[in-house]
Design an enzyme around this catalytic site. Structure first.
Site, PDB file in Angstrom:
ATOM      1  N   ARG A  53      13.645   5.037 -13.680  1.00 33.66           N
ATOM      2  CA  ARG A  53      13.433   6.090 -14.691  1.00 33.66           C
ATOM      3  C   ARG A  53      14.160   7.367 -14.331  1.00 33.66           C
ATOM      4  O   ARG A  53      14.488   8.166 -15.197  1.00 33.66           O
ATOM      5  CB  ARG A  53      11.958   6.460 -14.740  1.00 33.66           C
ATOM      6  CG  ARG A  53      11.123   5.553 -15.563  1.00 33.66           C
ATOM      7  CD  ARG A  53       9.677   5.964 -15.357  1.00 33.66           C
ATOM      8  NE  ARG A  53       8.824   4.870 -15.769  1.00 33.66           N
ATOM      9  CZ  ARG A  53       7.942   4.973 -16.755  1.00 33.66           C
ATOM     10  NH1 ARG A  53       7.766   6.101 -17.379  1.00 33.66           N
ATOM     11  NH2 ARG A  53       7.212   3.939 -17.092  1.00 33.66           N
ATOM     12  N   LYS A 157       7.160  -8.307  -1.660  1.00 34.65           N
ATOM     13  CA  LYS A 157       5.724  -8.503  -1.539  1.00 34.65           C
ATOM     14  C   LYS A 157       5.026  -7.195  -1.940  1.00 34.65           C
ATOM     15  O   LYS A 157       5.688  -6.167  -1.893  1.00 34.65           O
ATOM     16  CB  LYS A 157       5.338  -8.934  -0.128  1.00 34.65           C
ATOM     17  CG  LYS A 157       5.563  -7.872   0.945  1.00 34.65           C
ATOM     18  CD  LYS A 157       4.881  -8.252   2.212  1.00 34.65           C
ATOM     19  CE  LYS A 157       3.627  -7.485   2.444  1.00 34.65           C
ATOM     20  NZ  LYS A 157       3.793  -6.169   3.053  1.00 34.65           N
ATOM     21  N   ASP A 186       9.814 -12.613   2.037  1.00 38.40           N
ATOM     22  CA  ASP A 186       8.917 -12.310   3.141  1.00 38.40           C
ATOM     23  C   ASP A 186       9.880 -11.969   4.262  1.00 38.40           C
ATOM     24  O   ASP A 186      10.547 -12.865   4.806  1.00 38.40           O
ATOM     25  CB  ASP A 186       8.073 -13.537   3.509  1.00 38.40           C
ATOM     26  CG  ASP A 186       7.075 -13.189   4.601  1.00 38.40           C
ATOM     27  OD1 ASP A 186       7.490 -12.553   5.584  1.00 38.40           O
ATOM     28  OD2 ASP A 186       5.893 -13.531   4.466  1.00 38.40           O
ATOM     29  N   HIS A 187       9.998 -10.693   4.591  1.00 41.64           N
ATOM     30  CA  HIS A 187      11.119 -10.321   5.462  1.00 41.64           C
ATOM     31  C   HIS A 187      10.997 -10.929   6.868  1.00 41.64           C
ATOM     32  O   HIS A 187      11.970 -11.010   7.590  1.00 41.64           O
ATOM     33  CB  HIS A 187      11.352  -8.804   5.495  1.00 41.64           C
ATOM     34  CG  HIS A 187      10.398  -8.046   6.379  1.00 41.64           C
ATOM     35  ND1 HIS A 187       9.150  -7.669   5.987  1.00 41.64           N
ATOM     36  CD2 HIS A 187      10.528  -7.591   7.644  1.00 41.64           C
ATOM     37  CE1 HIS A 187       8.552  -7.028   6.966  1.00 41.64           C
ATOM     38  NE2 HIS A 187       9.369  -6.956   7.998  1.00 41.64           N
ATOM     39  N   LYS A 191      13.997 -12.816   9.855  1.00 40.55           N
ATOM     40  CA  LYS A 191      14.219 -12.419  11.250  1.00 40.55           C
ATOM     41  C   LYS A 191      14.805 -13.595  12.033  1.00 40.55           C
ATOM     42  O   LYS A 191      14.264 -14.706  11.975  1.00 40.55           O
ATOM     43  CB  LYS A 191      12.894 -11.977  11.905  1.00 40.55           C
ATOM     44  CG  LYS A 191      12.355 -10.656  11.365  1.00 40.55           C
ATOM     45  CD  LYS A 191      11.073 -10.284  12.085  1.00 40.55           C
ATOM     46  CE  LYS A 191      10.343  -9.137  11.407  1.00 40.55           C
ATOM     47  NZ  LYS A 191      10.832  -7.823  11.712  1.00 40.55           N
ATOM     48  N   GLU A 225       1.406  -3.194  15.910  1.00 39.26           N
ATOM     49  CA  GLU A 225       2.256  -2.040  15.607  1.00 39.26           C
ATOM     50  C   GLU A 225       1.637  -0.818  16.253  1.00 39.26           C
ATOM     51  O   GLU A 225       0.411  -0.655  16.228  1.00 39.26           O
ATOM     52  CB  GLU A 225       2.315  -1.820  14.099  1.00 39.26           C
ATOM     53  CG  GLU A 225       3.060  -2.897  13.362  1.00 39.26           C
ATOM     54  CD  GLU A 225       3.132  -2.579  11.878  1.00 39.26           C
ATOM     55  OE1 GLU A 225       4.070  -1.889  11.467  1.00 39.26           O
ATOM     56  OE2 GLU A 225       2.219  -2.992  11.148  1.00 39.26           O
ATOM     57  N   ASP A 244      -1.602  -7.122   3.640  1.00 38.05           N
ATOM     58  CA  ASP A 244      -0.313  -6.517   3.994  1.00 38.05           C
ATOM     59  C   ASP A 244       0.472  -7.361   5.001  1.00 38.05           C
ATOM     60  O   ASP A 244       1.688  -7.474   4.914  1.00 38.05           O
ATOM     61  CB  ASP A 244      -0.577  -5.113   4.579  1.00 38.05           C
ATOM     62  CG  ASP A 244       0.698  -4.353   4.867  1.00 38.05           C
ATOM     63  OD1 ASP A 244       1.536  -4.256   3.942  1.00 38.05           O
ATOM     64  OD2 ASP A 244       0.878  -3.875   5.999  1.00 38.05           O
ATOM     65  N   HIS A 249       3.281 -12.543   6.318  1.00 38.31           N
ATOM     66  CA  HIS A 249       4.101 -12.664   7.530  1.00 38.31           C
ATOM     67  C   HIS A 249       3.486 -13.585   8.588  1.00 38.31           C
ATOM     68  O   HIS A 249       4.151 -14.463   9.126  1.00 38.31           O
ATOM     69  CB  HIS A 249       4.325 -11.290   8.170  1.00 38.31           C
ATOM     70  CG  HIS A 249       4.873 -10.262   7.220  1.00 38.31           C
ATOM     71  ND1 HIS A 249       5.732 -10.578   6.213  1.00 38.31           N
ATOM     72  CD2 HIS A 249       4.696  -8.917   7.142  1.00 38.31           C
ATOM     73  CE1 HIS A 249       6.057  -9.486   5.537  1.00 38.31           C
ATOM     74  NE2 HIS A 249       5.436  -8.464   6.073  1.00 38.31           N
ATOM     75  N   LYS A 349      -2.569  -2.103  13.094  1.00 40.51           N
ATOM     76  CA  LYS A 349      -1.813  -0.855  13.208  1.00 40.51           C
ATOM     77  C   LYS A 349      -2.491  -0.004  14.266  1.00 40.51           C
ATOM     78  O   LYS A 349      -3.671  -0.154  14.534  1.00 40.51           O
ATOM     79  CB  LYS A 349      -1.783  -0.126  11.870  1.00 40.51           C
ATOM     80  CG  LYS A 349      -1.012  -0.904  10.803  1.00 40.51           C
ATOM     81  CD  LYS A 349      -0.400   0.002   9.772  1.00 40.51           C
ATOM     82  CE  LYS A 349       0.330  -0.791   8.695  1.00 40.51           C
ATOM     83  NZ  LYS A 349       1.707  -1.151   9.053  1.00 40.51           N
TER      84      LYS A 349
HETATM   85  C1  BG6 Z   1       5.557  -4.819   5.996  1.00 39.21           C
HETATM   86  C2  BG6 Z   1       4.201  -4.199   5.910  1.00 39.21           C
HETATM   87  O1  BG6 Z   1       5.637  -5.957   5.173  1.00 39.21           O
HETATM   88  O2  BG6 Z   1       5.809  -5.202   7.340  1.00 39.21           O
HETATM   89  C3  BG6 Z   1       4.111  -2.988   6.837  1.00 39.21           C
HETATM   90  O3  BG6 Z   1       3.964  -3.784   4.577  1.00 39.21           O
HETATM   91  C4  BG6 Z   1       4.477  -3.388   8.236  1.00 39.21           C
HETATM   92  O4  BG6 Z   1       2.813  -2.409   6.806  1.00 39.21           O
HETATM   93  C5  BG6 Z   1       5.809  -4.110   8.254  1.00 39.21           C
HETATM   94  O5  BG6 Z   1       4.574  -2.202   8.999  1.00 39.21           O
HETATM   95  C6  BG6 Z   1       6.088  -4.680   9.614  1.00 39.21           C
HETATM   96  O6  BG6 Z   1       7.388  -5.183   9.627  1.00 39.21           O
HETATM   97  P1  BG6 Z   1       8.206  -5.266  10.979  1.00 39.21           P
HETATM   98  O7  BG6 Z   1       9.469  -5.943  10.586  1.00 39.21           O
HETATM   99  O8  BG6 Z   1       8.397  -3.856  11.457  1.00 39.21           O
HETATM  100  O9  BG6 Z   1       7.364  -6.063  11.912  1.00 39.21           O
END
Ligand code: BG6
Length: 505
Positions: A53, A157, A186-187, A191, A225, A244, A249, A349
């Site tokens: 937007r 996601k 799903d990143h 990896k 984390e 999350d 993951h 976290k």
């Molecule tokens: C994301 C979450 O998908 O993955 C975050 O939404 C999280 O909360 C992050 O911090 C962690 O990713 P990575 O690659 O830093 O382990």
């Protein structure tokens, strides 16, 4: 620009980023695309069209993206300039179907200019409420039609909020795009070290015979984390750690550890095996949750001289929030390979450090020839940081007698000569541009994970099921009991942290 070896030449295409004025675009997507470009991994010609937007001109968008690239990393100026000539911007209200006519016109102009043959990646980097709407609007204008070039839709996601919403979102998207066009990101699957789980398991004859309940005692998966929720309090307070991190993951990593070998590595066979193992996750009954699930929320604390706020003091978080920032669960895979082997999975976290690892704890020898304290064999797969693999085993302690001592063999990815690792986003965007869905979650896998997790979501509705933990510790003390009851302990993943870092509330 020099092309990397073994790089498949991609067909020209346009990448449309919806939600392009958001954080993810300048933090992750544009840098990923730029690195691919620098490495000669983008097609000969391409266009990147930012859509949102916000009223940006092409020029403003280019300047903003360039500024962000320069700020974050060192870049070759000439490459940066030529890269940004491929950037464009279209301001539109993405939930209004009528304005997609102008998007269509813009795309056809860019397709001609960059000779893309209509090949398009649509990247939805928008609030999740638009995940169903945008595909419908695209389809209403024929922008899903593959008669002139492929059309791939990438969805960030969270894919759904719970089992029901995930199912209805899926139905909505499938009304306009077919499964082969849908790329659910799903990143973690992007990896290198997660993909390496497959190579480690299936390219080495020595691990596979041991990879089952006969030799493995238990498995730990930790994703810790040090950071808190940062600027994402608003989103996170509604999601929590189960949605999350755990539902996506961690369960994907667990599936890589637990799946059977596919006969070949391609999207169908890989994802068939992934879903098979997910369907074997033992359903979580009310009783089992009481004993095997611990949810926690971090409280304010001093960590290494730094005063850290509690979760409820974070911006965007409700003062009386009962959202979990920690999950620890013991779970089982009910199949032949894994019968009776507990998987202890945790994420949180504001834990003492950032580390993601899988620890395979092997069974001890059948008879304790060298005493009861002989070291156990462990295979530690470090997903991040310090990516690598450590195998620990017993060796004779020099001197008289036969005392066993734990030693290890340690491999670090950084020691590899060819350590030009693609980041997760680079790998996944590149794969989507070559229409390779191997590393993307398929609809049945997403559903299987939500189905497994749904009882956890119901359980966390009860406010009594949440415990506090001081920021900078390894989660609520109650989480210890999940293992203590089995005569085990969580592993402390970082070398220089010991039990004393496990401070009280
Ligand atoms: C994301 C979450 O998908 O993955 C975050 O939404 C999280 O909360 C992050 O911090 C962690 O990713 P990575 O690659 O830093 O382990």
């Amino acid at each position: 620009m020099e092309e990397l070896e073994n790089v498949v030449t991609l067909e020209n295409s346009t990448i449309v980023i919806f939600g392009a004025s958001g954080d993810l675009t300048h933090r992750k997507l544009i840098p990923a695309l730029y690195h691919l470009y620098e490495n000669g991994m983008l097609p000969k010609d391409f266009a990147i069209l930012g859509v949102s937007r916000t009223e940006f001109s092409d020029q403003t968008f280019r300047e903003k993206m360039q500024a962000s690239l320069v700020k974050n990393e060192k870049h070759q100026c000439d490459a940066l300039k030529s890269f940004s000539e491929h950037l464009y911007f279209e301001s539109l209200n993405t939930s209004d179907v009528s304005v997609y006519a102008s998007l269509k016109a813009r795309l056809s102009e860019l397709n001609k200019k960059h000779q893309t043959g209509g090949n398009t990646v649509y990247y939805l980097s928008t609030p999740p409420s638009l995940y169903g709407v945008i595909p419908e609007c695209l389809a209403a204008h024929g922008l899903n039609d593959e008669s002139d070039g492929w059309k791939n839709l990438i969805i960030e996601k969270p894919f759904g909020y719970d089992l029901d919403s995930a199912k209805s979102l899926d139905k909505q998207i499938h009304a306009s795009f077919q499964e082969h066009q849908i790329y659910r990101i799903d990143h973690y699957l992007g990896k290198e070290t997660v993909q390496n789980l497959l190579v480690l398991r299936f390219s080495n004859a020595m691990f596979e015979p041991l990879w089952n309940h006969n030799y493995i005692d238990h498995v730990e998966i930790t994703s810790a984390e040090f950071l808190g929720v940062e600027e994402r309090g608003g989103y996170y307070d509604d999601a929590g750690a189960v949605r999350d991190m755990f539902q996506n993951h961690l369960l994907q990593v667990l599936a890589m550890v637990g799946m059977e070998p596919p006969s070949v590595i391609n999207a169908d066979s890989m994802r068939d095996e992934v879903v098979k193992v997910m369907q074997c996750f033992r359903p979580l009954s009310e009783d089992c949750l009481k004993n095997n699930l611990v949810l926690g929320q971090y409280t304010a604390s001093m960590v290494r001289g730094q005063s850290l706020p509690g979760y409820r003091e974070e911006a965007g978080v409700a003062d009386d929030s009962r959202t979990e920032t920690y999950v620890g669960l013991k779970m089982f895979i009910d199949n032949w390979r894994w019968a009776g082997v507990p998987f202890y999975v945790r994420t949180g976290k504001r834990l003492p450090t950032r580390v993601t690892e899988v620890v395979i704890h092997f069974k001890t020898t059948p008879h304790p020839v060298f005493g009861i304290n002989a070291p156990e064999n462990k295979l530690i797969i470090r997903i991040q940081p310090d990516e690598g693999i450590l195998l620990s085993f017993g060796l004779k302690k020099p001197g008289s007698g036969f005392e066993a001592k734990e030693v290890s063999m340690d491999f670090h990815y950084q020691d590899l000569e060819e350590s030009n690792m693609l980041t997760a986003y680079e790998r996944l965007i590149h794969d989507s541009m070559k229409s390779d869905a191997t590393l993307f979650a398929r609809t049945d896998a997403v559903e299987a994970c939500w189905k497994f997790v749904q009882p956890m979501l119901d359980y966390k509705e009860n406010p009594e099921h949440l415990f506090g933990y001081a920021a900078g510790t390894w989660g609520p003390k109650e989480a210890d009991s999940i293992l203590v009851n089995d005569g085990r302990k969580w592993r402390f993943p970082c070398k220089n942290l010991t039990d004393t870092d496990y401070c009280e509330l």
